[in-house]
Design a protein around this motif. Structure first.
Motif, PDB file in Angstrom:
ATOM      1  N   VAL A 119      23.623  22.961  23.147  1.00 54.87           N
ATOM      2  CA  VAL A 119      24.543  23.642  24.062  1.00 54.87           C
ATOM      3  C   VAL A 119      24.511  25.136  23.744  1.00 54.87           C
ATOM      4  N   THR A 120      24.086  25.937  24.714  1.00 56.24           N
ATOM      5  CA  THR A 120      24.017  27.381  24.534  1.00 56.24           C
ATOM      6  C   THR A 120      25.291  28.019  25.053  1.00 56.24           C
ATOM      7  N   MET A 121      25.910  28.809  24.197  1.00 60.64           N
ATOM      8  CA  MET A 121      27.176  29.458  24.515  1.00 60.64           C
ATOM      9  C   MET A 121      26.933  30.901  24.969  1.00 60.64           C
ATOM     10  N   PRO A 122      27.980  31.603  25.448  1.00 62.60           N
ATOM     11  CA  PRO A 122      27.797  32.973  25.935  1.00 62.60           C
ATOM     12  C   PRO A 122      27.186  33.936  24.921  1.00 62.60           C
ATOM     13  N   ASN A 123      27.274  33.639  23.634  1.00 57.83           N
ATOM     14  CA  ASN A 123      26.646  34.495  22.628  1.00 57.83           C
ATOM     15  C   ASN A 123      25.127  34.332  22.576  1.00 57.83           C
ATOM     16  N   GLY A 124      24.595  33.394  23.364  1.00 57.85           N
ATOM     17  CA  GLY A 124      23.158  33.168  23.400  1.00 57.85           C
ATOM     18  C   GLY A 124      22.647  32.201  22.356  1.00 57.85           C
ATOM     19  N   TYR A 125      23.526  31.678  21.529  1.00 55.16           N
ATOM     20  CA  TYR A 125      23.117  30.775  20.458  1.00 55.16           C
ATOM     21  C   TYR A 125      23.175  29.332  20.946  1.00 55.16           C
ATOM     22  N   GLY A 126      22.155  28.551  20.601  1.00 58.09           N
ATOM     23  CA  GLY A 126      22.122  27.145  20.953  1.00 58.09           C
ATOM     24  C   GLY A 126      22.684  26.286  19.835  1.00 58.09           C
ATOM     25  N   TYR A 127      23.802  25.616  20.085  1.00 63.33           N
ATOM     26  CA  TYR A 127      24.523  24.851  19.062  1.00 63.33           C
ATOM     27  C   TYR A 127      24.065  23.398  19.025  1.00 63.33           C
ATOM     28  N   HIS A 128      24.029  22.864  17.806  1.00 65.74           N
ATOM     29  CA  HIS A 128      23.729  21.461  17.579  1.00 65.74           C
ATOM     30  C   HIS A 128      25.044  20.685  17.516  1.00 65.74           C
ATOM     31  N   LEU A 129      25.138  19.636  18.306  1.00 70.52           N
ATOM     32  CA  LEU A 129      26.330  18.794  18.357  1.00 70.52           C
ATOM     33  C   LEU A 129      25.892  17.348  18.220  1.00 70.52           C
ATOM     34  N   GLN A 130      26.434  16.665  17.229  1.00 72.43           N
ATOM     35  CA  GLN A 130      26.011  15.288  17.032  1.00 72.43           C
ATOM     36  C   GLN A 130      26.447  14.396  18.178  1.00 72.43           C
ATOM     37  N   GLU A 131      25.573  13.490  18.567  1.00 73.85           N
ATOM     38  CA  GLU A 131      25.953  12.448  19.513  1.00 73.85           C
ATOM     39  C   GLU A 131      26.983  11.542  18.842  1.00 73.85           C
ATOM     40  N   LEU A 132      27.961  11.098  19.627  1.00 69.55           N
ATOM     41  CA  LEU A 132      29.043  10.272  19.110  1.00 69.55           C
ATOM     42  C   LEU A 132      29.109   8.945  19.866  1.00 69.55           C
ATOM     43  N   VAL A 133      29.728   7.968  19.239  1.00 74.05           N
ATOM     44  CA  VAL A 133      29.723   6.595  19.736  1.00 74.05           C
ATOM     45  C   VAL A 133      31.059   6.283  20.403  1.00 74.05           C
ATOM     46  N   PHE A 134      30.989   5.651  21.547  1.00 72.68           N
ATOM     47  CA  PHE A 134      32.191   5.347  22.318  1.00 72.68           C
ATOM     48  C   PHE A 134      32.943   4.124  21.766  1.00 72.68           C
ATOM     49  N   PHE A 135      34.225   4.097  22.089  1.00 71.12           N
ATOM     50  CA  PHE A 135      35.155   3.013  21.746  1.00 71.12           C
ATOM     51  C   PHE A 135      34.553   1.647  22.079  1.00 71.12           C
TER      52      PHE A 135
END
Length: 411
Positions: free
Chosen positions: A365-381
């Protein structure tokens, strides 16, 4: 649930539960690092936490929590637990949890110079400081090179557009997007939210770790290829006791209270016990509880070493820990046993939504600062308690890595 006794000073109702992550390290250049260095996550459990706090301290600030009751289609037993927020099945509307980012500067007094074949780290005296408030140009490119700044601009605390498989779940924080998608059959078209808000930053906390309880691995200590920066390793038992007895009480004057979530932001610092045995390393984050009324909190590594692979980077650990705190704030929400999958070679029976997919991310996910963030996939209920899924798209995880529930109870 794989539990091990790690904190002898804790009362019998609190335990550490650790899920082993079978993700081996690589440096940023994608070169293979020693396979004996693993990543772990853990949780410090507090059974009956919400009830204990409310009964003992009814006038104290408290987390907004709701109670779920579900009959599992996996084993046909009933399960009950609590989550942060309001009840999505009752169209509970928006909940906000004040959140404090606590920058933690760690200074260690030993340098790990080499690791022998048994995993024992050889050390020599030497001071290393690991500071999330200053630029790390060895691992990050300017202007996005200060971990604290990057964290404050991340989708953990700032809104972004989240679309899971063509289903737009909102312009919001990642964990709120996950929670909306988690119960999408009931939250779509509603104002259901669980926000970290307001998010503030406390004064920086400086910790000089005793030589017996911490070290910094030199970049060459694990052999070629080198990783990009020193990796601090601190004793998890010493660190947690110090947080509970000294740091958290000192933060009450800065807004931390049992109704808020303090996030202890570390920079390239992980935890183990003992610190000189590489085979016990590395805990990159955990969520825990302390005291009465119960204070929840979460230390987490903003890792930029690349040592744990290209997916365990920057905010991936935070996505894991904040997601688990939101879905299992006291670490004791029971599920039918699951395991023998992903990072869990054994069986586990708690609602830790990050553990089954540690090391697996959603698209950057790239934010307005131009940096692409790593976000772990999460498991649903629904993955834990069984089909049919009530999540967005009928999925079982938020990037559809899991296409069915956890299956028959783990043996």
């Amino acid at each position: 649930m794989k539990c091990k006794t790690m904190l002898l000073f804790l009362c019998a109702t609190i335990a550490w539960c650790t899920a082993t992550t079978l993700v081996f390290g690589q440096n940023a250049a994608q070169n293979q690092a020693p396979a004996r260095l693993h990543a772990y996550t853990t949780v410090k459990t507090r059974p009956g936490g919400a009830a204990a706090s409310r009964q003992a301290f009814p006038n104290s600030p408290m987390l907004p929590v709701w109670t779920f009751n579900v009959s599992s289609t996996r084993d046909h037993f009933n399960y009950s637990g609590v989550m942060v927020g309001h009840n999505p099945f009752g169209h509970g509307g928006g909940a906000r949890v004040p959140t404090q980012i606590v920058p933690v500067v760690i200074t260690t007094n030993l340098i790990g110079t080499s690791v022998d074949s048994s995993g024992t780290i050889a050390t020599t005296p030497g001071t290393t400081t690991l500071d999330p408030t200053v630029a790390n140009t060895a691992c990050l490119a300017p202007p996005n090179d200060v971990p604290l700044t990057l964290y404050r601009q991340s989708p953990i605390v700032r809104p972004a557009n989240f679309d899971f498989g063509g289903t737009f779940v909102g312009h919001t924080q990642y964990l709120d997007a996950f929670q909306r998608a988690n119960f999408w059959d009931y939250t779509k078209g509603t104002n259901y939210h669980v926000y970290l808000n307001p998010v503030t930053t406390t004064n920086t906390v400086y910790i000089n770790v005793p030589a017996a309880d911490g070290l910094a691995l030199a970049t060459s200590s694990l052999g070629p290829p080198n990783f990009c920066a020193p990796l601090g390793i601190i004793d998890i038992n010493w660190f947690d006791a110090y947080l509970d007895s000294t740091i958290i009480p000192a933060l009450y004057s800065q807004g931390v209270n049992p109704g808020s979530l303090p996030i202890f932001l570390l920079a390239n610092v992980v935890m183990a016990s003992p610190v000189t045995d590489i085979n016990t390393c590395c805990v990159l984050g955990y969520h825990g509880t302390t005291g009465l009324p119960i204070q929840t909190y979460s230390p987490m590594d903003f890792d930029t070493t690349g040592l744990f692979g290209p997916t365990i980077f920057d905010t991936s650990v935070s996505a894991h820990e904040v997601g688990e705190w939101m879905n299992d704030p006291y670490g004791d929400n029971p599920t039918p046993p699951w395991g023998h999958i992903g990072q869990q070679p054994g069986c586990q029976n708690n609602l830790e939504v990050g553990d089954p997919l540690t090391g697996t991310d959603i698209p950057t996910v790239t934010m307005p600062n131009g940096y692409g963030y790593h976000l772990q996939e999460l498991v649903f209920f629904s993955w834990f308690y069984g089909a049919p899924s009530i999540a967005a798209n009928g999925w079982f995880s938020d990037n559809n890595t899991f296409t069915s529930d956890a299956g028959p109870p783990c043996m």
